[in-house]
Scaffold this active site. Structure first.
Site, PDB file in Angstrom:
ATOM      1  N   ASP A  10       0.858  -1.176   0.000  1.00  0.00           N
ATOM      2  CA  ASP A  10       0.000   0.000   0.000  1.00  0.00           C
ATOM      3  C   ASP A  10       0.909   1.247   0.000  1.00  0.00           C
ATOM      4  OD1 ASP A  10      -2.344   1.678   0.607  1.00  0.00           O
ATOM      5  OD2 ASP A  10      -1.434   1.851   2.592  1.00  0.00           O
ATOM      6  N   ASP A  12      -0.290   5.124   0.789  1.00  0.00           N
ATOM      7  CA  ASP A  12      -0.595   6.150   1.795  1.00  0.00           C
ATOM      8  C   ASP A  12      -0.656   5.531   3.185  1.00  0.00           C
ATOM      9  OD1 ASP A  12      -1.153   8.670   0.173  1.00  0.00           O
ATOM     10  OD2 ASP A  12      -2.373   7.169  -0.848  1.00  0.00           O
TER      11      ASP A  12
HETATM   12  C1  XBP Z   1      -5.296   6.138   0.780  1.00  0.00           C
HETATM   13  C2  XBP Z   1      -6.316   7.008   0.231  1.00  0.00           C
HETATM   14  C3  XBP Z   1      -5.973   8.061  -0.728  1.00  0.00           C
HETATM   15  C4  XBP Z   1      -5.377   9.327  -0.158  1.00  0.00           C
HETATM   16  C5  XBP Z   1      -5.708  10.473  -1.089  1.00  0.00           C
HETATM   17  O1  XBP Z   1      -4.746   5.374  -0.294  1.00  0.00           O
HETATM   18  O2  XBP Z   1      -7.475   6.809   0.494  1.00  0.00           O
HETATM   19  O3  XBP Z   1      -7.157   8.372  -1.355  1.00  0.00           O
HETATM   20  O4  XBP Z   1      -5.922   9.636   1.105  1.00  0.00           O
HETATM   21  O5  XBP Z   1      -5.165  10.250  -2.337  1.00  0.00           O
HETATM   22  P1  XBP Z   1      -3.862   4.023  -0.036  1.00  0.00           P
HETATM   23  P2  XBP Z   1      -5.922  10.711  -3.688  1.00  0.00           P
HETATM   24  O6  XBP Z   1      -4.636   2.935  -0.728  1.00  0.00           O
HETATM   25  O7  XBP Z   1      -2.520   4.265  -0.690  1.00  0.00           O
HETATM   26  O8  XBP Z   1      -3.755   3.823   1.436  1.00  0.00           O
HETATM   27  O9  XBP Z   1      -6.529  12.062  -3.434  1.00  0.00           O
HETATM   28  O10 XBP Z   1      -4.843  10.755  -4.731  1.00  0.00           O
HETATM   29  O11 XBP Z   1      -6.973   9.659  -3.967  1.00  0.00           O
HETATM   30 MG    MG Z   2      -3.031   3.170   3.268  1.00  0.00          MG
END
Ligand code: XBP
Ligand code: MG
Length: 241
Positions: A10, A12
């Site tokens: 993953d 974020d």
């Molecule tokens: C986590 C998310 C992302 C970010 C925002 O993604 O929900 O949407 O918070 O990014 P991950 P965008 O699967 O990597 O944990 O605005 O580009 O969607």
């Molecule tokens: Mg994440």
């Protein structure tokens, strides 16, 4: 028993603590668009249950404020938000989490395959990896499965299925590294075992399905991950804290 062949990361909250920069970028964008919306940390933590930034804005506009969705405007706002976020990356505001860079390089040296499995956009991922690991950073990963690949965001498993398909691997040959309940649910629904790296934004999420929880990946070796994956192959419900 299936040997571990790939690690699925993953982005974020897992590769880097990105959410504070995402939150700031959302709020600055709302101001730029003349809106008095402000997502404080408490509200943002709740909104993180909605995977994907565009979907999060839409959810807030519709479900929270009872507005009618203007999808073209939401798309414009999300584009502006992404530009602000990437400006923050370019300014060096998003280091990788402890242990990540070393684990990526060791995994590659050791013959493990790597994929990114995220709801965020491909360009956010390549900018983050390039800023931290240099121009060769994105190429450490054989597959980048991103928000563009899956209209339904985590906890929907589509993005995991896309990654498995591109790797040409069964779910049981992979191990996901996630930080959130929705990410863990997405991996689980695709049949991929997962470990969790904790952070403040996902504290209190249900991690009962994880093979293990870590504060971060510093000190976690490939042998540790292989052992967890092996144990998951013949037991269920065992968990290492
Ligand atoms: C986590 C998310 C992302 C970010 C925002 O993604 O929900 O949407 O918070 O990014 P991950 P965008 O699967 O990597 O944990 O605005 O580009 O969607
Ligand atoms: Mg994440």
């Amino acid at each position: 028993m299936t040997d571990l062949a790939a690690l699925l990361f993953d982005v974020d909250g897992t590769l880097a603590e990105t959410e504070e920069l995402h939150r700031t970028a959302f709020n600055e964008t709302f101001a730029e668009f003349g809106l008095d919306w402000r997502w404080d940390a408490k509200l943002y933590k709740a909104l993180l249950k909605v995977g994907g930034g565009r979907e999060r804005i839409r959810h807030f506009a519709v479900d929270h404020l009872g507005g009618r969705p203007d999808d073209a405007r939401i798309a414009d706002m999300h584009r502006a938000k992404t530009a602000r976020y990437q400006q923050g990356i370019a300014e060096g505001r998003l280091p990788l989490r402890p242990g990540i860079a070393a684990l990526l390089r060791t995994a590659r040296t050791d013959g493990l395959r790597l994929a990114v499995v995220t709801t965020t956009s491909r360009s956010n991922v390549t900018e983050l990896l390039t800023a931290n690991l240099g121009p060769e950073g994105p190429a450490l990963f054989e597959v980048l499965a991103t928000g563009e690949d899956a209209p339904d965001k985590k906890p929907d498993p589509t993005v995991y299925r896309v990654a498995l398909d591109r790797l040409g691997l069964p779910a049981a040959a992979c191990l996901a590294i996630e930080d959130s309940g929705i990410g863990l649910a997405a991996a689980g629904a695709a049949g991929v075992p997962a470990v969790i790296t904790r952070n403040r934004w996902t504290e209190g999420d249900d991690f009962s399905a994880a093979l293990a929880e870590f504060d971060d990946l510093s000190g976690v070796t490939l042998d540790d991950l292989r052992a967890l994956h092996r144990a998951a192959g013949h037991t269920t419900g065992s968990k290492i804290e």
